[in-house]
Write an enzyme that holds these catalytic residues in place. Structure first.
Site, short mmCIF file in Angstrom:
data_model
loop_
_atom_site.label_atom_id
_atom_site.label_comp_id
_atom_site.label_asym_id
_atom_site.label_seq_id
_atom_site.Cartn_x
_atom_site.Cartn_y
_atom_site.Cartn_z
N ASP A 3 0.87 -1.16 0.00
CA ASP A 3 0.00 0.00 0.00
C ASP A 3 0.92 1.23 0.00
O ASP A 3 2.11 1.11 0.33
CB ASP A 3 -0.85 -0.07 1.28
CG ASP A 3 -1.62 1.20 1.54
OD1 ASP A 3 -2.39 1.60 0.66
OD2 ASP A 3 -1.44 1.79 2.62
N ASP A 5 -0.04 5.15 0.89
CA ASP A 5 -0.22 6.17 1.92
C ASP A 5 -0.36 5.56 3.32
O ASP A 5 -1.20 4.68 3.54
CB ASP A 5 -1.46 7.01 1.61
CG ASP A 5 -1.30 7.81 0.35
OD1 ASP A 5 -0.86 8.96 0.44
OD2 ASP A 5 -1.58 7.27 -0.73
N LYS A 152 -9.46 -3.82 -3.16
CA LYS A 152 -8.09 -4.22 -3.50
C LYS A 152 -7.98 -5.74 -3.53
O LYS A 152 -7.21 -6.30 -4.29
CB LYS A 152 -7.12 -3.66 -2.46
CG LYS A 152 -6.93 -2.16 -2.52
CD LYS A 152 -5.89 -1.74 -1.48
CE LYS A 152 -5.72 -0.24 -1.43
NZ LYS A 152 -4.73 0.15 -0.42
N ASP A 175 -2.14 -0.18 6.10
CA ASP A 175 -2.35 0.58 7.34
C ASP A 175 -3.80 0.98 7.60
O ASP A 175 -4.14 1.35 8.72
CB ASP A 175 -1.54 1.88 7.30
CG ASP A 175 -2.13 2.87 6.30
OD1 ASP A 175 -2.26 2.50 5.12
OD2 ASP A 175 -2.54 3.97 6.72
N ASP A 179 -7.57 -1.42 3.40
CA ASP A 179 -6.62 -2.54 3.28
C ASP A 179 -7.14 -3.82 3.95
O ASP A 179 -6.50 -4.87 3.83
CB ASP A 179 -5.28 -2.17 3.93
CG ASP A 179 -4.65 -0.96 3.26
OD1 ASP A 179 -4.67 -0.91 2.02
OD2 ASP A 179 -4.16 -0.08 3.97
O1 LIG Z 1 -5.63 7.07 -2.31
C1 LIG Z 1 -5.65 7.09 -1.08
O2 LIG Z 1 -6.54 7.64 -0.45
C2 LIG Z 1 -4.65 6.36 -0.27
O3 LIG Z 1 -4.11 5.35 -0.96
P1 LIG Z 1 -3.51 4.01 -0.30
O4 LIG Z 1 -4.47 2.95 -0.72
O5 LIG Z 1 -2.18 3.91 -0.97
O6 LIG Z 1 -3.43 4.17 1.18
#
Ligand SMILES: O=C(O)COP(=O)(O)O
Length: 226
Positions: A3, A5, A152, A175, A179
């Site tokens: 992942d 962010d 995902k 995180d 996810d």
């Molecule tokens: O696009 C986002 O809000 C965050 O993306 P991420 O799935 O990489 O945490």
């Protein structure tokens, strides 16, 4: 699968990459296949893959599972876009569309401008009132309005199938709430130490360190065996 962010960054809620995570990814590339699974737009994920050194042809899942890219070839997994619904929700509720809006194909994302749980509730109830169907979840970085049925995890299963890889051998590190299904779909579901409790509760491994330092810890201990 990584992942972005809150996972490759220094902490949750900040944008800067954690140098230790980038270093560990570069130590592991070539030993294992490394990909990205994110809520971000494909162009953001591909650019990041390129600049952290795994290359834009790495397996990439973007827009929370609506788009995949394998060997650089992009393919949609969603058939219906909720972008127009996103524009209408932004107008009705006074929400700010994410800076990536024009680069997104299927999912709409809003900036978090107040209490995220409250924003999710308001958006869900507006969608219901409009007689529409869509999933709403916060990644901690944006509130995502997604077509029904996608996540995902559905994309990870598809990428495993196409690569001929057993998902039981795949690790996913994340995180946030977006996810949770992904962590449950793979053999090695990993939550970084500062992940939301829902994710820590379903993960096979919870790292001792937060965010990007947790990624480096997992790669060095479990992938490189140091
Ligand atoms: O696009 C986002 O809000 C965050 O993306 P991420 O799935 O990489 O945490």
């Amino acid at each position: 699968m990584l992942d972005i962010d809150g996972t490759l960054t220094r902490d949750r809620g900040v944008d800067e990459l954690e140098p230790e995570a980038v270093r560990a990814v570069q130590e592991a590339r070539g030993r294992v296949l490394i990909g990205i699974a994110t809520g971000n737009a494909m162009i953001v994920a591909k650019s990041l893959a390129r600049y952290i050194g795994i290359g834009a042809s790495a397996p990439i899942i973007a827009e929370n599972g609506c788009l995949i890219s394998i060997g650089g070839r992009e393919e949609p997994l969603c058939s219906r876009s909720v972008k127009e619904l996103g524009v209408e929700l932004a107008r009705r509720l006074g929400l700010s569309l994410s800076y990536q809006f024009n680069c997104r194909s299927f999912d709409a994302a809003f900036e978090i401008t107040g209490d995220e749980d409250e924003m999710v509730r308001r958006i869900r109830s507006a969608i219901k009132e409009m007689g529409e169907e869509a999933q709403v979840e916060s990644s901690g970085y944006a509130i995502h309005v997604m077509p029904p049925g996608v996540s995902k995890s559905t994309a990870i299963l598809e990428v495993c199938r196409r690569l001929g890889v057993d998902c039981g051998d795949v690790a996913y590190i994340g995180d946030g709430r977006t996810d949770v299904e992904a962590v449950k779909a793979v053999g090695w579901g990993v939550a970084v130490a500062n992940a939301v409790p829902e994710l820590r509760g379903v993960a096979r491994i919870v790292t001792k360190s937060p965010s990007g330092r947790g990624v480096a810890e997992f790669i060095r201990e479990h992938v490189l065996g140091r």
